[in-house]
Scaffold this motif. Structure first.
Motif, PDB file in Angstrom:
ATOM      1  N   VAL A  77       9.065   1.546   6.510  1.00  0.00           N
ATOM      2  CA  VAL A  77       9.534   2.089   5.236  1.00  0.00           C
ATOM      3  C   VAL A  77       9.087   1.212   4.080  1.00  0.00           C
ATOM      4  N   VAL A  78       9.216  -0.095   4.235  1.00  0.00           N
ATOM      5  CA  VAL A  78       8.790  -1.016   3.174  1.00  0.00           C
ATOM      6  C   VAL A  78       7.306  -0.845   2.873  1.00  0.00           C
ATOM      7  N   ARG A  79       6.493  -0.698   3.915  1.00  0.00           N
ATOM      8  CA  ARG A  79       5.050  -0.532   3.699  1.00  0.00           C
ATOM      9  C   ARG A  79       4.744   0.782   2.999  1.00  0.00           C
ATOM     10  N   ARG A  80       5.379   1.862   3.438  1.00  0.00           N
ATOM     11  CA  ARG A  80       5.087   3.169   2.844  1.00  0.00           C
ATOM     12  C   ARG A  80       5.443   3.187   1.364  1.00  0.00           C
ATOM     13  N   ILE A  81       6.640   2.729   1.032  1.00  0.00           N
ATOM     14  CA  ILE A  81       7.061   2.751  -0.371  1.00  0.00           C
ATOM     15  C   ILE A  81       6.262   1.731  -1.174  1.00  0.00           C
ATOM     16  N   GLY A  82       5.987   0.576  -0.570  1.00  0.00           N
ATOM     17  CA  GLY A  82       5.193  -0.434  -1.272  1.00  0.00           C
ATOM     18  C   GLY A  82       3.820   0.073  -1.656  1.00  0.00           C
ATOM     19  N   ASP A  83       3.180   0.818  -0.762  1.00  0.00           N
ATOM     20  CA  ASP A  83       1.863   1.384  -1.080  1.00  0.00           C
ATOM     21  C   ASP A  83       1.950   2.315  -2.281  1.00  0.00           C
ATOM     22  N   ARG A  84       3.014   3.113  -2.313  1.00  0.00           N
ATOM     23  CA  ARG A  84       3.166   4.048  -3.434  1.00  0.00           C
ATOM     24  C   ARG A  84       3.387   3.302  -4.744  1.00  0.00           C
ATOM     25  N   LEU A  85       4.197   2.258  -4.710  1.00  0.00           N
ATOM     26  CA  LEU A  85       4.484   1.526  -5.943  1.00  0.00           C
ATOM     27  C   LEU A  85       3.262   0.757  -6.431  1.00  0.00           C
ATOM     28  N   HIS A  86       2.496   0.193  -5.520  1.00  0.00           N
ATOM     29  CA  HIS A  86       1.272  -0.500  -5.935  1.00  0.00           C
ATOM     30  C   HIS A  86       0.352   0.451  -6.686  1.00  0.00           C
ATOM     31  N   ALA A 132      16.149   2.928  -0.932  1.00  0.00           N
ATOM     32  CA  ALA A 132      15.584   2.672   0.402  1.00  0.00           C
ATOM     33  C   ALA A 132      15.121   1.233   0.536  1.00  0.00           C
ATOM     34  N   LEU A 133      14.471   0.713  -0.500  1.00  0.00           N
ATOM     35  CA  LEU A 133      14.018  -0.677  -0.437  1.00  0.00           C
ATOM     36  C   LEU A 133      15.206  -1.632  -0.403  1.00  0.00           C
ATOM     37  N   GLU A 134      16.256  -1.306  -1.127  1.00  0.00           N
ATOM     38  CA  GLU A 134      17.462  -2.138  -1.094  1.00  0.00           C
ATOM     39  C   GLU A 134      18.066  -2.127   0.308  1.00  0.00           C
ATOM     40  N   ARG A 135      18.124  -0.946   0.903  1.00  0.00           N
ATOM     41  CA  ARG A 135      18.706  -0.820   2.251  1.00  0.00           C
ATOM     42  C   ARG A 135      17.903  -1.589   3.287  1.00  0.00           C
ATOM     43  N   MET A 156      -0.568  11.319   9.678  1.00  0.00           N
ATOM     44  CA  MET A 156       0.705  12.030   9.776  1.00  0.00           C
ATOM     45  C   MET A 156       1.790  11.142  10.376  1.00  0.00           C
ATOM     46  N   ALA A 157       1.401  10.314  11.348  1.00  0.00           N
ATOM     47  CA  ALA A 157       2.383   9.408  11.950  1.00  0.00           C
ATOM     48  C   ALA A 157       2.858   8.389  10.926  1.00  0.00           C
ATOM     49  N   ARG A 158       1.942   7.818  10.165  1.00  0.00           N
ATOM     50  CA  ARG A 158       2.297   6.783   9.198  1.00  0.00           C
ATOM     51  C   ARG A 158       3.204   7.339   8.096  1.00  0.00           C
ATOM     52  N   LEU A 159       2.997   8.603   7.722  1.00  0.00           N
ATOM     53  CA  LEU A 159       3.758   9.197   6.629  1.00  0.00           C
ATOM     54  C   LEU A 159       4.982   9.967   7.109  1.00  0.00           C
ATOM     55  N   PRO A 177       3.391  -7.796   7.761  1.00  0.00           N
ATOM     56  CA  PRO A 177       3.365  -6.530   7.025  1.00  0.00           C
ATOM     57  C   PRO A 177       4.720  -5.831   7.071  1.00  0.00           C
ATOM     58  N   GLY A 178       5.190  -5.380   5.916  1.00  0.00           N
ATOM     59  CA  GLY A 178       6.483  -4.727   5.852  1.00  0.00           C
ATOM     60  C   GLY A 178       7.657  -5.680   5.874  1.00  0.00           C
TER      61      GLY A 178
END
Length: 877
Positions: free
Chosen positions: A310-319, A248-251, A422-425, A210-211
């Motif tokens: 970070v990858v997981r958080r942004i990935g969830d939003r994009l999905h 962020a995903l590029e970084r 709150m921790a995850r976000l 994951p991530g």
């Protein structure tokens, strides 16, 4: 294909020329790889190096194709899969597709066989498929094949071949965009589940976890299928991806790629799992150095965990945005004046939310908790929250109303779920900056299997389980204790802060207690509540250490512990925190034996507090109470008073001091069932500690014999049982009363108490000098956590025995080896406490010589030398 088959002479000529060509290309590729590795060590971006390696391989592959395949053939060559993306890590697979206009004939198969053999000889073991366009369409029914084909990159292919492949996998023939999206999301969910749905593993998989990089690739595949773009950046203009999200995903992608590139170099093969074998070497290669607070490897791993988050958080939003692209925006369903639901996601109605006010963020989480389980935050609200994080006030700069809103979350419904969200976000780390410092922080040992933040959340989840009121077989008392808490939110705060100072240097309990007090005072908690939280953080290890390292059957130990705890409220809070902490450290750490150990310590301490600390229990009083209680239990089971008294008379006095009345009654019934009073009659019994639990208690009574303790320990080890505690007591008439608390050590362990008792009894009926420890190889992971053995001696408090303390690397069969050494030295074991903390074994033995006297200086020196020789010899295997 019209080309004639080569003659034998031509074949020999080709083979000779091919061999020379392949050798030259192999050497060139190796030199190029070495040069790339040197540039990697100099800090050049890994994605750039991977692209350069792909281009170098492209040139060799194309040249080999031209050597083998005639231009007039109806064959074309494509790179697919990861190679098709145009990036090759040092040991990545090379996947090729040969597209044939028609089914290849024998001649075509011959030239292709030469081509692939040539690649292998050149050091490029390529995986390949040979398909016609129609066969590509059929194979693409498999989502993994389809995924590889959409990344097809022409190596030797004209415009017609490219068009033919594009038509073969067009959306009207294979996987329409929406179906592809749904399938890839489901595939990712299954993949995440294989890793426990967390990236915070001790040995994470950089590619599949994951991530990891596969999650980034999944976003790219969806973008390619849905929007025809190879990258996410073009989606910024379309509004599907934010510019900050793309950056962020590029970084983070570059950070993950650097780890993967370095891992391939360190491992010398296509290794994707960041194993202990390679972590330190990779950290050193990447330039991470130990400092006063953190090891270099811990710094490297924290960087990975944060990138994956970070990858997981942004990935969830994009999905979620992709879902809305395919299905359209749902009609909002109002929740209240501030929030609404969109397709099951919670959204802020105000486009300017949260206006830089963390109080509004807390209101969002309070609404979420009130509504119960939802699909999550709506993507636009989640992005707004992410963009606002840096502007939100930490608790030190917050208003009284904002602080009260946070406490309201702890006192409201599902407080732990709110803290997890709150921790995850990133909100919890913003509100409590110290929590952000431990986010993603790992500890390079085998005791803590989670990062500090994930361990903290696991502890909080355990506390939430206690609060649910539902019985959990793992915890015998917790659900009974929780309802008696005066303010449960104080325990949540203690759980939140108990490890928050890890990695700062110094005692994390002391530093965390300072943080906890500051937090409680800032939030307006009274002095009594503040002092309780502070004490719990300061002393959160007290109960665990007392239970596992001291003899809680000793009244003096209970009195000291009760004096430290001071009152029953502290005791109950500490008991629940200790249970949650141990169980949240590692899934393997909590067991029925530790559950009972802590419950016994709590019960004994409550009794001591009820009596009053000014009236400590004397040993004689404890013996009399336990004997009387055991007699009552025996009589209740149908044994007459006279017989019960006679049975108990056979027990050593220390049994009534060290064991519970129920244990003694069980052992006495075993003696009664064996019949007669023959002291030489061997009795072996075993039972499960609790229904449904694998923990087992083993009791051995019989004539004292040289090597008896060692034989028992070795046999239990051979049966796959790990000893947690051992007690060897001398009874009247040179008999022994030995009891062992054991757990299955591996899959081969016998789980049936009757089988264990029968097998152990059979061994003890024979000659004991033939019982030898089993020879085992050391598990791989222990090789990286070697602890220098420490052997110490002290005289017991009553002066009757020597206390041997052993600290060393734990391993299968360790106790059996130690017992064998004690036997070879002619020593008698009277008590053993076995404590294991990850790779660290901390065992204590109470021993005497054959004369039943403490060991002298020479005997201690011989024992130390023998133990070190045995332990070091095993660890070096």
């Amino acid at each position: 294909m019209d080309a004639a088959a080569p003659s034998d002479a031509q074949g020999r000529s080709h083979a000779s020329a091919d061999a020379g060509w392949a050798q030259a290309r192999r050497e060139a590729l190796a030199a190029g790889a070495a040069a790339l590795a040197a540039r990697f060590d100099a800090g050049v971006d890994a994605t750039r190096l991977a692209a350069e390696r792909a281009r170098a391989v492209d040139a060799v592959v194309a040249e080999a194709w031209q050597r083998c395949v005639p231009q007039e053939s109806a064959l074309s060559l494509f790179a697919v899969g990861g190679y098709g993306r145009g990036g090759l890590f040092p040991h990545s697979d090379i996947d090729l597709l040969v597209l044939a206009a028609r089914e290849p004939d024998g001649a075509a198969e011959a030239v292709l066989a030469r081509f692939f053999a040539l690649l292998w000889d050149a050091g490029l073991p390529a995986s390949h498929a040979v398909r016609t366009p129609a066969q590509c369409t059929a194979a693409a029914a498999d989502i993994s094949v389809m995924t590889a084909l959409i990344e097809a990159r022409p190596l030797v292919a004209d415009a017609a071949a490219r068009a033919a492949l594009a038509r073969a996998i067009a959306p009207d023939r294979a996987w329409p965009a929406r179906d592809f999206f749904v399938a890839k999301v489901q595939e990712q969910a299954r993949r995440h589940a294989r890793f426990g749905d967390t990236s915070d593993n001790l040995e994470p998989n950089l590619k599949e976890g994951p991530g990891g990089l596969r999650d980034l690739q999944t976003l790219g595949w969806i973008a390619r299928r849905a929007f025809g773009t190879h990258e996410l950046e073009p989606l910024v203009a379309l509004g599907h991806v934010g510019a900050d999200e793309s950056a962020a995903l590029e970084r983070e992608g570059q950070a993950l790629a650097r780890l993967r590139y370095g891992l391939h170099l360190v491992a010398g093969r296509a290794e994707e799992r960041l194993r202990f074998d390679h972590q330190k070497a990779l950290a050193e290669r990447l330039g991470f150095a130990d400092d006063a607070r953190n090891l270099g490897v811990e710094q490297m791993m924290q960087g990975f965990y944060r990138s994956a988050a970070v990858v997981r958080r942004i990935g969830d939003r994009l999905h979620q945005r992709f879902e809305e692209h395919f299905d359209g925006a749902a009609e909002p369903e109002a929740v209240d004046a501030r929030f609404e639901l969109r397709r099951g996601y919670l959204a802020a109605r105000d486009h300017g939310w949260p206006h830089g006010d963390i109080g509004e963020v807390f209101e969002l989480f309070a609404t979420w908790a009130r509504l119960g389980e939802l699909r999550g935050l709506h993507t636009h609200t989640a992005r707004a929250l992410a963009e606002a994080l840096d502007d939100l006030a930490p608790y030190t700069a917050a208003t009284a109303a904002q602080r009260e809103a946070f406490l309201g979350l702890l006192r409201g419904p599902a407080p732990v779920r709110s803290l997890e969200r709150m921790a995850r976000l990133g909100v919890l780390g913003r509100w409590i900056p110290a929590f952000a410092q431990v986010s993603g922080r790992m500890q390079f040992d085998l005791f803590h299997v989670y990062t500090v933040d994930q361990h903290t959340l696991a502890v909080l989840r355990n506390l939430a389980g206690f609060a649910s009121g539902e019985e959990d077989a793992r915890f015998s008392r917790a659900h009974e204790v929780w309802p008696g808490l005066r303010k449960p939110e104080l325990l949540l705060l203690a759980g939140l802060f108990h490890d928050i100072a890890k990695g700062r240097g110094g005692d994390h309990s002391e530093l965390g207690a300072v943080d906890a007090r500051a937090f409680c005072e800032a939030h307006g908690l009274g002095e009594a509540d503040t002092a309780l939280v502070e004490w719990l953080v300061l002393r959160h290890l007290l109960m665990s250490v007392t239970a596992q390292k001291q003899d809680i059957a000793d009244p003096a130990v209970i009195h000291r512990f009760a004096t430290e705890v001071a009152d029953r409220e502290r005791l109950d809070y500490l008991y629940l925190l200790t249970c949650a902490d141990i169980a949240g450290t590692s899934p393997k750490l909590w067991n029925a034996w530790k559950d009972r150990l802590l419950a016994d310590l709590r019960d004994a301490t409550r009794l001591a507090l009820r009596r009053g600390l000014e009236h400590p229990v004397a040993a004689a009083e404890r013996i009399a109470e336990t004997r009387e209680a055991a007699a009552t239990l025996l009589e209740a089971s149908g044994i007459g008073a006279a017989d019960a008294a006679a049975l108990l008379e056979r027990f050593p006095a220390h049994s009534f001091l060290r064991a519970r009345a129920e244990q003694i009654a069980w052992q006495a019934r075993a003696l009664h069932g064996a019949g007669g009073d023959d002291p030489g009659l061997a009795v072996v019994k075993a039972r499960l500690v609790a229904a449904g639990s694998p923990a087992m208690e083993v009791f051995v009574h019989g004539a004292d014999r040289d090597g008896l303790f060692a034989a028992i320990v070795v046999t239990l080890d051979r049966l796959g049982l790990a000893i947690q505690q051992a007690r060897a007591l001398d009874g009247p008439g040179r008999t022994v009363f030995d009891s062992f608390q054991v757990l299955p050590g591996d899959a081969r362990a016998d789980a049936d108490p009757q089988v264990v008792a029968r097998k152990l009894g059979a061994v003890l009926a024979g000659p004991l000098d033939r019982v030898r420890p089993a020879q085992r190889t050391q598990p791989r992971h222990l090789r990286h956590f070697r602890i220098a053995p420490q052997v110490e001696f002290a005289t017991s408090a009553d002066g009757s025995a020597t206390v041997l303390s052993l600290v060393c690397t734990d391993r299968p069969g360790l106790l059996a080896d130690v017992a064998h050494v004690l036997r070879s030295q002619g020593l008698r074991v009277h008590d053993a406490r076995i404590a294991t903390f990850g790779a660290r074994a901390e065992d204590v033995f109470r021993v005497t010589g054959e004369d039943k006297q403490p060991l002298g200086g020479e005997a201690s020196a011989r024992l130390r030398e023998a133990l070190l020789a045995r332990i070091d010899g095993e660890e070096l295997k």
